[in-house]
Design a protein around this motif. Structure first.
Motif, PDB file in Angstrom:
ATOM      1  N   GLY A  37     -81.250 -26.068  82.311  1.00  0.00           N
ATOM      2  CA  GLY A  37     -80.012 -25.803  81.605  1.00  0.00           C
ATOM      3  C   GLY A  37     -79.006 -24.869  82.361  1.00  0.00           C
ATOM      4  O   GLY A  37     -78.339 -24.455  81.815  1.00  0.00           O
ATOM      5  N   ALA A  38     -79.046 -24.922  83.676  1.00  0.00           N
ATOM      6  CA  ALA A  38     -77.845 -24.216  84.386  1.00  0.00           C
ATOM      7  C   ALA A  38     -76.507 -24.883  84.061  1.00  0.00           C
ATOM      8  O   ALA A  38     -76.280 -26.085  83.794  1.00  0.00           O
ATOM      9  N   THR A  39     -75.560 -23.910  83.806  1.00  0.00           N
ATOM     10  CA  THR A  39     -74.368 -24.357  83.061  1.00  0.00           C
ATOM     11  C   THR A  39     -73.204 -23.545  84.034  1.00  0.00           C
ATOM     12  O   THR A  39     -73.409 -22.266  84.372  1.00  0.00           O
ATOM     13  N   VAL A  40     -71.826 -24.013  83.824  1.00  0.00           N
ATOM     14  CA  VAL A  40     -70.804 -23.443  84.220  1.00  0.00           C
ATOM     15  C   VAL A  40     -69.891 -23.047  83.046  1.00  0.00           C
ATOM     16  O   VAL A  40     -68.646 -22.635  83.235  1.00  0.00           O
ATOM     17  N   GLU A  41     -70.283 -23.204  81.687  1.00  0.00           N
ATOM     18  CA  GLU A  41     -69.785 -23.212  80.607  1.00  0.00           C
ATOM     19  C   GLU A  41     -69.595 -21.669  80.216  1.00  0.00           C
ATOM     20  O   GLU A  41     -70.622 -20.988  80.230  1.00  0.00           O
ATOM     21  N   GLY A  42     -68.548 -21.247  79.995  1.00  0.00           N
ATOM     22  CA  GLY A  42     -68.260 -19.706  79.377  1.00  0.00           C
ATOM     23  C   GLY A  42     -68.175 -18.701  80.526  1.00  0.00           C
ATOM     24  O   GLY A  42     -68.176 -19.200  81.804  1.00  0.00           O
TER      25      GLY A  42
ATOM     26  N   THR B  91     -71.541 -33.551  88.453  1.00  0.00           N
ATOM     27  CA  THR B  91     -72.523 -33.845  87.668  1.00  0.00           C
ATOM     28  C   THR B  91     -72.908 -32.431  86.984  1.00  0.00           C
ATOM     29  O   THR B  91     -72.860 -32.077  85.522  1.00  0.00           O
ATOM     30  N   LEU B  92     -72.787 -31.425  87.788  1.00  0.00           N
ATOM     31  CA  LEU B  92     -73.015 -29.973  87.287  1.00  0.00           C
ATOM     32  C   LEU B  92     -71.708 -29.592  86.455  1.00  0.00           C
ATOM     33  O   LEU B  92     -71.948 -28.803  85.351  1.00  0.00           O
ATOM     34  N   THR B  93     -70.616 -29.782  86.794  1.00  0.00           N
ATOM     35  CA  THR B  93     -69.334 -28.976  86.257  1.00  0.00           C
ATOM     36  C   THR B  93     -68.490 -30.192  85.089  1.00  0.00           C
ATOM     37  O   THR B  93     -68.050 -29.645  84.660  1.00  0.00           O
ATOM     38  N   GLY B  94     -68.890 -31.323  85.357  1.00  0.00           N
ATOM     39  CA  GLY B  94     -67.952 -32.316  84.802  1.00  0.00           C
ATOM     40  C   GLY B  94     -66.549 -32.355  85.055  1.00  0.00           C
ATOM     41  O   GLY B  94     -65.668 -33.127  84.478  1.00  0.00           O
ATOM     42  N   GLY B  95     -66.001 -31.710  86.212  1.00  0.00           N
ATOM     43  CA  GLY B  95     -64.802 -31.974  87.016  1.00  0.00           C
ATOM     44  C   GLY B  95     -64.794 -33.309  87.671  1.00  0.00           C
ATOM     45  O   GLY B  95     -65.455 -33.898  87.646  1.00  0.00           O
ATOM     46  N   GLU B  96     -63.247 -33.476  87.731  1.00  0.00           N
ATOM     47  CA  GLU B  96     -62.942 -34.820  88.239  1.00  0.00           C
ATOM     48  C   GLU B  96     -63.524 -35.074  89.681  1.00  0.00           C
ATOM     49  O   GLU B  96     -64.026 -36.006  89.914  1.00  0.00           O
ATOM     50  N   SER B  97     -63.345 -34.348  90.436  1.00  0.00           N
ATOM     51  CA  SER B  97     -63.611 -34.141  91.848  1.00  0.00           C
ATOM     52  C   SER B  97     -63.783 -32.776  92.518  1.00  0.00           C
ATOM     53  O   SER B  97     -62.657 -32.162  92.498  1.00  0.00           O
ATOM     54  N   VAL B  98     -64.757 -32.831  93.412  1.00  0.00           N
ATOM     55  CA  VAL B  98     -64.523 -31.265  94.071  1.00  0.00           C
ATOM     56  C   VAL B  98     -63.773 -31.346  95.378  1.00  0.00           C
ATOM     57  O   VAL B  98     -63.321 -30.330  95.717  1.00  0.00           O
TER      58      VAL B  98
END
Length: 882
Positions: A595-600, A701-708
């Protein structure tokens, strides 16, 4: 990973169980290129960051040196792109005059024709055909490595724009009388059939011969020594020092030159060292640079006796012989006449060789084109002295000054067909016209263009600005010149860097081509030996990429990159880097499953555990360290910092300490999941410039961002309720977790000493009162495989550590008697080793004769034995009594 942690209620993005570089690297790179991430916009309002690629030869393929250098440049440019700079990594290739012409001539030879059969124009067309069909394979290999270059801007040193730049700079230098044509001694390659510059000559110690020859007769004779007896046929004088009384009576007279029937003068010249040899030297102005200068001072004739292939041209019995055949024949003839006074074989001396084909260089008098480097070199030196350009590491400055302050005029003409043809025309009445790119070349009967081409380094010296569109004042020139940094090897500091400095300052009105020159070393094998096919230790980096992935190769190279220092590398180190990539993958996969997340936002400080506060505090320290190392071009240190932080602190400590929190659930688990997400997010972004492929897959995968690639570069992490100028820091939490680590490490060491298996569980009682460790008891028990103490618990060992006490019951865990017997045997061996070492070190006769290295080794054995005795004695004392 336990069953409970696998069954987290949090939905997790899917990652394959294993990281397979071959499945992700190619598609990821093509996606980056298609989306234009590496392109640069000269109209952007962002600050510029520019680096030019040291242009590889069009004939070349990717070797470890390329991979090393490209990794460093790619790391710099990827980071700057993430920091918000308009980043241009300028790609391109060099036409490699000699090398490319040789390649195509070999192909023609297979067809039974030569370039002369084709003629110049058809041959050049054939080279262009080869270039378009077979050249430039390194471009595809650069993609394999992950080079983030602006492919749409790729240049070639003979494309139309760069050809115009070459013609422009030649014309300007010619008009400013900084280019001239003159007959001088040059380095000639009898194999490549062209002049080459001083810095393209490789010197090595060869076994030759030193022959002493008597010139003249009786009291008027002089003995001279030479390693090149064949050149005596071209001697036009013998020189002695003007103050050498031994020869004062001969100065101004003539003596007979053996085998030729000619008489030559004896001249006095201060160049001669009266203490060396006989104090007399033969003077061959057409075949030796020092002799040429003596000849100019004394108005001696220049008599050439060797042709372009090193064949004797002097009339007589030696005409037509190769120079080395002639050497033996001439010595034999002199011996037969009784002229040989002494012979020494082998005579080891430094001999110049062509850097491309390894043929022995022949100094040769030739009409060539030259750059008058005096004022240009002075400007290049002053730019560094005045602080306009910084050389890193600074200690390399002395090498740079040693070169530019003593630079000789540069021979820029080459006797080739492939290259930039010298833009000078000769008229029927002796006219000489230099033509610029916008000028009309002379026409009419009797006008011919110079047949030579320019040295390849002439065009690559313009690389920092010609690639941007110069001589036009293009938007790219305005935006991206001067370049930010040049990253290159110290071995071409003279080949390329000095030339770019001279031309950049001259062409761009005193503005140097770059702000910083960051010099790196050469890649060597794991034993520090130069890599070479002839040594059998050369490595194809593509093979390692196939086996371990590009990230592993890149990380290995970066981790060895100390400024200006050579880089040893072995395959086992690449394997270790592959293991690191796997560790990153597996740890991130575990985090996502839990459940590691970057949300919030991050929870406020008061809601974070000491473990959470510790890792965030350490994370901010690492961000600051990595930034400082990047700014100082300390790639090895920043790579090592990231390796140990990611592997040791994040994966081996924070993740493991957090497992019990995740299993327990509740608000503490939610806070740790958010912290773990933050730490991974920042860590992956920090790692990305060095290992771009695995971090791209994991970060998206972790962040859902477009590209690092286009993510923001990390800044210090802030935590509500604990603001600080450098981001969140918590020294108390760091001390607390260091104490936990100390306890866990000490107990693990004790378990290992007692022969316990890593997963073997033993009963233990932890006395933690008066310490900050109580909150970590569950985590420590999990890490140490310690079971709660039962009713039958009987402590067989007690370990006081950091104010706590860990009592262990090993009675059912080990065979005490067998362990006691093993340790007793080990103790006896250690005591025997100590006795032997002590005896040797107490022997005065031995100490007087033994080399210091041997004595130091024995001292080391004594210290190791004493440490073993202390350790084993403690282990025996800790065993249960029985």
């Amino acid at each position: 990973m336990t069953e409970n942690t696998q069954q987290s209620n949090h939905s997790a993005p899917e990652l394959p169980t294993q990281y397979t570089p071959a499945d992700v690297e190619g598609p990821l790179y093509e996606r980056w290129v298609e989306r234009g991430y590496f392109e640069a916009d000269e109209k952007s309002g962002k600050p510029p960051y520019t680096v030019v690629i040291p242009p590889p030869n069009v004939t070349g393929s990717l070797h470890l040196g390329h991979a090393f250098e490209h990794t460093l440049i790619d790391a710099l440019t990827r980071r700057k792109r993430m920091q918000g700079y308009e980043t241009l990594w300028q790609p391109g290739m060099d036409h490699a005059g000699i090398a490319t012409q040789n390649v195509v001539e070999r192909e023609l030879a297979k067809e039974g024709v030569s370039r002369h059969d084709l003629g110049r124009e058809a041959f050049v067309e054939r080279v262009w055909q080869w270039k378009n069909e077979s050249g430039g394979q390194i471009s595809g290999q650069m993609r394999r490595l992950g080079d983030g270059v602006a492919w749409s801007r790729e240049r070639f040193t003979m494309d139309e724009g760069l050809t115009k730049a070459v013609q422009t700079i030649f014309k300007r230098l010619y008009d400013d009388e900084l280019i001239y044509r003159a007959e001088r001694i040059i380095n000639w390659c009898p194999r490549c059939l062209t002049a080459i510059s001083d810095i393209e000559v490789e010197y090595q110690d060869d076994d030759g011969e030193l022959v002493s020859i008597r010139y003249g007769e009786g009291d008027t004779s002089i003995v001279v020594a030479t390693t090149r007896a064949e050149t005596m046929l071209g001697d036009t004088a013998v020189a002695v020092h003007p103050e050498d009384e031994r020869y004062a009576h001969l100065v101004g007279t003539e003596i007979e030159l053996p085998l030729t029937g000619r008489r030559i003068p004896v001249v006095a010249d201060e160049h001669v060292d009266p203490e060396f040899g006989t104090g007399a030297v033969k003077v061959t102005p057409a075949h030796d640079p020092n002799d040429f200068e003596i000849g100019r001072r004394h108005d001696l004739p220049n008599l050439a006796v060797l042709d372009e292939r090193g064949v004797i041209t002097a009339h007589g019995p030696f005409q037509g012989l190769d120079r080395f055949e002639a050497r033996s024949a001439i010595v034999g003839a002199l011996r037969a006449e009784g002229r040989i006074v002494a012979e020494k074989r082998p005579y080891t001396h430094s001999v110049g060789h062509c850097s491309r084909c390894k043929t022995t260089i022949e100094p040769r008098l030739s009409m060539q084109w030259w750059v008058k480097v005096g004022p240009l070199a002075k400007a290049a030196g002053d730019a560094v002295r005045d602080g306009k350009v910084a050389i890193h590491p600074k200690e390399m400055e002395s090498r740079y000054f040693g070169w530019v302050d003593n630079l000789h005029d540069w021979c820029i003409s080459r006797q080739l067909w492939w290259g930039h043809r010298i833009p000078v025309w000769y008229g029927p009445n002796g006219e000489v016209v230099c033509v610029g790119p916008d000028d009309e070349a002379p026409t009419g009967e009797g006008w011919t263009q110079d047949t030579d081409v320019l040295d390849t380094w002439f065009s690559s010296g313009l690389w920092p600005f010609s690639t941007l569109g110069w001589p036009e004042q293009t938007p790219s020139v305005e935006k991206f010149y001067p370049n930010s940094v040049l990253v290159t090897g110290y071995d071409i500091l003279f080949f390329w860097v000095a030339r770019m400095m001279m031309f950049g300052l001259y062409a761009m009105d005193g503005t140097p081509p770059f702000h910083t020159i960051a010099l790196h070393g050469m890649v060597r094998d794991q034993f520090g030996k130069k890599m070479s096919k002839s040594f059998g230790n050369a490595v194809n980096p593509l093979d390692w990429m196939d086996s371990y992935g590009s990230d592993a190769v890149r990380f290995t190279l970066a981790r060895g990159a100390n400024p200006g220092v050579d880089v040893p590398i072995g395959e086992d180190w690449v394997q270790g880097s592959r293991n690191f990539a796997n560790k990153i993958w597996n740890a991130t996969r575990f985090a996502l499953m839990n459940g590691a997340t970057v949300e919030g936002e991050l929870p406020p400080a008061e809601e974070l555990s000491a473990t959470d506060r510790w890792i965030l505090s350490r994370l901010n320290s690492v961000v600051a360290e990595v930034d400082a190392y990047y700014d100082d071009y300390q790639f090895a240190k920043l790579s090592d910092t990231l390796f140990h932080f990611a592997w040791d602190e994040v994966f081996d400590w924070y993740v493991e300490l957090s497992k019990t929190t995740f299993m327990a659930g509740g608000p503490a688990a939610e806070a740790s999941r958010r912290v773990l997400g933050e730490v991974l997010d920042v860590t992956l972004r920090l790692l990305h410039p060095i290992v771009p492929f695995v971090t791209e897959t994991l970060w998206t995968t972790l962040t859902g961002g477009e590209s690092v690639v286009i993510a923001d570069w990390p800044k210090a992490v802030a935590v509500a309720g604990a603001d600080a100028p450098g981001g969140f820091r918590d020294a108390a939490a760091e001390r607390e977790i260091e104490t936990v680590q100390q306890v866990v490490t000490e107990v693990r060491r004790f378990r290992s000493d007692q022969g316990l298996q890593p997963g073997q569980k033993v009963p233990a009682r932890l006395e933690l009162s008066g310490t900050a460790l109580a909150a970590h008891e569950a985590a420590m028990r999990s890490l140490l495989r310690l079971q709660p103490a039962g009713d039958d618990f009987s402590a067989t060992a007690s370990l006081p550590v950091a104010g706590a006490t860990v009592a262990l019951d090993l009675s059912g865990a080990i065979d005490v008697e067998a362990e006691r017997k093993r340790l007793t045997k080990d103790l006896g061996a250690a005591e025997k080793e100590k006795a032997q070492a002590t005896a040797k070190l107490g022997n005065e006769a031995f100490l007087a004769k033994a080399p210091e290295k041997v004595v130091d080794k024995i001292r080391g054995r004594l210290e190791a034995a004493e440490a073993d005795i202390v350790r084993i004695t403690a282990q025996l004392a800790a065993l249960p009594k029985g």
